[in-house]
Design an enzyme around this catalytic site. Structure first.
Site, PDB file in Angstrom:
ATOM      1  CB  CYS A  99      -1.835   2.472   0.889  1.00 56.08           C
ATOM      2  SG  CYS A  99      -1.516   2.640   2.565  1.00 56.08           S
ATOM      3  CG  HIS A 108      -1.132  -2.425   1.100  1.00 53.29           C
ATOM      4  ND1 HIS A 108      -0.373  -2.064  -0.035  1.00 53.29           N
ATOM      5  CD2 HIS A 108      -1.159  -1.985   1.993  1.00 53.29           C
ATOM      6  CE1 HIS A 108       0.109  -0.844   0.507  1.00 53.29           C
ATOM      7  NE2 HIS A 108      -0.298  -0.972   1.800  1.00 53.29           N
ATOM      8  CD  GLU A 154      -0.566  -4.290  -2.838  1.00 56.23           C
ATOM      9  OE1 GLU A 154       0.321  -3.290  -2.299  1.00 56.23           O
ATOM     10  OE2 GLU A 154      -1.797  -4.026  -3.055  1.00 56.23           O
TER      11      GLU A 154
END
Length: 511
Positions: free
Chosen positions: A81, A169, A171
């Site tokens: 990002c 993202h 994660e």
């Protein structure tokens, strides 16, 4: 702790940075988080570097930045990002305020499957976006490897360098192939061996403790929780009878907890001393209502009691603590002085008069990793499955001033709630639960009389490591039964409410 390989995560302030570390640990890859402007020297053990997201824009005048070329020369890099935008901007690309901002779920429209980072990720894969800026032009030496329907650059790679960048993202669990992408980076690109397992941690840590402590004596304050219990087990395995444990009853524990936990520690074979110091803590808390003042008063009283007991043991040189990684992370500053969320009495220095060095065997582990280590060492599921309980105990679940009468009332409420969760088979599906005594009274009716008594709140959350948490959707039937039982059995309570706020924006504890 000596680590042969690790991933370095540079934090630019993203709310998701800790999740990156959590996902890599799930892959049995060791990693550490450091502020982007304060990280250690990069050594051969650093197999890769990840640049986190950020609440900032790279277009800001004083946007957070780092010497990228210096990083590129050391190890493969993945920008996430903000990290992706930073790489693009510094290398001659363009980042603009997006006309179409993406927040939430999106789907990859095109994916280059011949790329190491996106191997086994296909068109249509769901990803999680959280950005207002967008990369509108790639650097000249970059190749596009993924797009979405809304943005032209979802991922790219620098040509002739092991440098990757993604706008989404991976994660976050909503990115369905996020763990695959992270594994591609740390294993295929960085060459990590996925050898950071609970068993390897135990072997390495015990060996290091033996070397570090030798024949020195260590004193450890037990709390009854998972962290201090596992820390004690590791130290016990390393130094045996040279470990002295102290379990202090601060008068703020759960009902009957002092007696039951003390007996459990003795069954573990630990050399443990129980100290009832309830009145001393009540005296220290008298008249205090501010949460931070209460925490500090409890911490000061604990140190005083602990110091007295520790001095009864001859030749103690070390203080053992159950500090875990979230404590360390929350105590760091990403950019300049950070706001204090809460005081961590187990992170940082000790008063000079204690003259003890600190040993923290769990300092680099997340909560669920602590449990896995404890399981590897043979600790009981009852001990490992115990819900987290705050260091200041019920003092921060009693809003306002503390009295012995309020503590006793809340102990009874909490006992009914927790035992109810266990009896209905709900306890293990809840990460943390407890009751809060509110500083308000409400009108009620009992029999033919009006009452004006205390209100209590029940709180139950699901989480992995406490960094984020969602409120638990407990069955209405259970809540109704528990509320009825509390009001009928606990004199002084006539109203029960259930907390349905998540972290963020709320915290798990009320104070």
């Amino acid at each position: 702790m000596q680590i042969s390989e690790q991933i370095l995560i540079l934090d630019f302030g993203s709310q998701y940075t800790q999740l990156i570390a959590r996902r890599l640990r799930e892959l049995n890859v060791f990693c550490e988080i450091y502020p982007y402007n304060h990280f250690p020297e990069i050594t051969d053990a650093t197999k890769g570097i990840i640049l986190s997201g950020s609440p900032h824009s790279v277009r800001e005048e004083n946007a957070p930045t780092v010497d990228l070329e210096a990083l590129f020369a050391k190890a493969p890099v993945l920008g996430v990002c903000y990290g992706a935008q930073l790489i693009a901007q510094q290398l001659g690309g363009e980042v603009s305020a997006s006309k179409v901002r993406e927040y939430g779920r999106a789907n990859l429209a095109t994916v280059a499957n011949d790329n190491a980072l996106t191997k086994n990720i296909f068109n249509g894969s769901q990803v999680w976006m959280s950005h207002g800026d967008t990369i509108t032009k790639l650097p000249e030496n970059a190749s596009l490897i993924a797009t979405t329907e809304s943005i032209p650059v979802a991922a790219y790679k620098l040509n002739n360098k092991e440098v990757y960048a993604i706008q989404f993202h991976p994660e976050v669990t909503h990115s369905t192939d996020g763990l695959t992408l992270l594994k591609n980076f740390v294993v295929d690109v960085c060459g990590c061996t996925q050898s950071f397992t609970p068993a390897s941690f135990v072997d390495t840590t015990v060996a290091e403790l033996k070397e570090k402590l030798g024949n020195d004596r260590v004193v450890l304050g037990l709390s009854g929780g998972v962290d201090s219990s596992v820390a004690a087990a590791l130290l016990d395995r390393a130094i045996g009878d040279n470990l002295f444990c102290i379990f202090v009853d601060n008068g703020l524990l759960r009902k009957n907890e002092f007696e039951t936990v003390l007996e459990a520690y003795k069954e573990m074979g630990l050399n443990v001393i129980g100290v009832d110091a309830s009145q001393r803590f009540y005296d220290a808390l008298a008249g205090l209502s501010d949460p931070e003042e209460k925490r500090k008063a409890i911490g000061k009283a604990f140190i005083e009691v602990f110091d007295i007991e520790a001095h009864k043991i001859e030749d103690v040189k070390w203080l053992g603590q159950g500090t875990i990684y979230p404590d360390v992370i929350e105590s760091m500053s990403v950019k300049g002085p950070s706001q204090t969320i809460k005081s961590h009495h187990n992170v940082g220095g000790l008063p000079d008069f204690m003259k003890l060095q600190v040993v923290e065997p769990l300092r680099m582990l997340f909560k669920d990793e602590v449990r896995r280590v404890g399981r590897t060492m043979g600790l009981t599921e009852e001990r490992l499955g115990r819900h987290p309980f705050p260091g200041p105990g019920l003092a921060i679940r009693i809003l306002g001033d503390i009295t012995a009468e309020k503590v006793q009332l809340l102990q009874e409420v909490d006992h009914i709630f927790i035992e109810g969760l266990k009896n209905d088979g709900l306890y293990d599906s809840v990460w943390q639960a407890g009751a809060i005594l509110l500083p308000v009274k409400s009108v009620g009716v009992m029999g033919d009389e009006r009452t004006y008594e205390a209100a209590v709140a029940l709180r139950a959350v699901s989480s992995v490591d406490g960094m984020t948490a969602d409120w638990c959707h407990l069955p209405y039937e259970f809540l109704a039964k528990t509320s009825n039982e509390i009001i009928n059995r606990v004199k002084g309570v006539n109203r029960v409410v259930y907390d349905i706020s998540s972290k963020p924006p709320a915290t798990i504890e009320w104070e």
